[in-house]
Enzyme design. Structure first.
Site, mmCIF file in Angstrom:
data_model
loop_
_atom_site.group_PDB
_atom_site.id
_atom_site.type_symbol
_atom_site.label_atom_id
_atom_site.label_comp_id
_atom_site.label_asym_id
_atom_site.label_seq_id
_atom_site.Cartn_x
_atom_site.Cartn_y
_atom_site.Cartn_z
ATOM 1 N N GLU A 12 0.929 -1.309 -0.390
ATOM 2 C CA GLU A 12 0.049 0.134 0.655
ATOM 3 C C GLU A 12 1.054 1.232 0.104
ATOM 4 O OE1 GLU A 12 -3.135 0.152 3.396
ATOM 5 O OE2 GLU A 12 -4.464 2.161 1.925
ATOM 6 N N GLU A 24 -13.033 2.099 2.428
ATOM 7 C CA GLU A 24 -12.569 1.610 3.770
ATOM 8 C C GLU A 24 -12.708 3.146 4.982
ATOM 9 O OE1 GLU A 24 -7.830 0.464 4.931
ATOM 10 O OE2 GLU A 24 -7.847 1.700 3.425
HETATM 11 MN MN LIG Z 1 -6.092 2.413 3.168
#
Ligand SMILES: [Mn+2]
Length: 288
Positions: A149, A243
């Site tokens: 990420e 998210e």
């Molecule tokens: Mn994330």
């Protein structure tokens, strides 16, 4: 594309009853539930089997998310810490294999959140690449996508842009090591979100979606149709996972720095309605 959400939309702890959240995600219409990968280490065999059975029954795919603690930093200058991190992440992947979870996503090239006490980016990059090569091999053997990420400057100094992510993947040079881009982080760091997605191209194997303030997609200013067009341009067919962090409290609120209510003081029923609406919006915005 497959659409999902992180379970933490409904809780304030970095853990929870994933069977319950899998049912909830399925009811709302999601294809994916993202869980905390760190929880898998201590999860008894029986529970792993039950979660796997329920997710299969519901047709819900499980993806596993991790921001490793500093003691598991695979880019640490301390060899013992790097080895502890490699063991920790390898153990997680063994558990994921039992759960049939095939995407490990997060900051698995260092620790999270960074405390910025050691700013040797080059050193952390080189050591991380060596560790991730080994982890990528484990991932490859298990059929797991190891998705790094890219996060914003306030969370790490190592990978902040898609360009850096691609360069890092090229240095690792392992087919199972891919990228995770997150629109919340991209909104801070990238000149143009759609161009960043096109740049990531074949390396992109997971996408986190949220507005610039981490509210549900479709409630803010991010260019969702441009993002969808870029995803279709690169033939993206993997996970698009929300998210959303909209309520205060607990360790989640503290780590994510939610200092005010962003849900409009929504009731639990309204929270479910809102996320369902956002899912419908995204499916439409990302349709070819
Ligand atoms: Mn994330």
């Amino acid at each position: 594309m497959k659409f999902g959400t992180l379970y933490a939309y409904w809780t304030h702890d970095w853990t929870g009853d994933y069977k319950h959240f899998a049912r909830k995600a399925s009811e709302i219409g999601f294809d994916i539930l993202e869980i905390s990968a760190g929880d898998l280490i201590a999860m008894p065999e029986k529970e792993l089997c039950e979660l796997k059975a329920i997710s299969k029954e519901l047709g819900i795919e499980i993806t596993s998310n991790i921001g490793p603690a500093k003691k598991y930093d695979v880019a640490s200058p301390d060899k013992n810490v790097r080895e502890a991190g490699i063991k920790f992440l390898s153990d997680i992947m063994e558990k994921m294999d039992k759960l049939d979870s095939r995407s490990l996503v997060g900051v698995m090239y260092t620790y999270w959140p960074n405390d910025f006490t050691d700013l040797d980016k080059e050193g952390a990059w080189a050591r991380g690449v060596e560790s991730v090569k080994r982890l990528g091999k484990v991932a490859g053997e298990l059929g797991i996508d190891y998705c790094l990420e890219v996060v914003n400057r306030f969370e790490t100094h190592i990978l902040n842009t898609a360009e850096e992510g691609v360069r890092y993947c090229k240095d690792v040079d392992c087919p199972s090591v891919k990228l995770l881009l997150d629109t919340f982080h991209m909104n801070i760091e990238e000149d143009n979100l759609a161009d960043a997605i096109r740049l990531a191209g074949p390396y992109l194997a997971h996408l986190h979606v949220g507005e610039g303030n981490r509210k549900l997609p479709g409630t803010g200013h991010l260019p969702w149709r441009d993002i969808g067009k870029a995803l279709n341009d690169i033939g993206y067919n993997k996970g698009v996972v929300m998210e959303p962090f909209v309520t205060m409290g607990g360790k989640v609120g503290e780590d994510i720095k939610v200092w005010r209510d962003l849900s409009g003081n929504a009731t639990p029923e309204k929270m479910d309605e809102d996320i369902k609406k956002s899912l419908m919006f995204l499916r439409d915005a990302f349709a070819r």
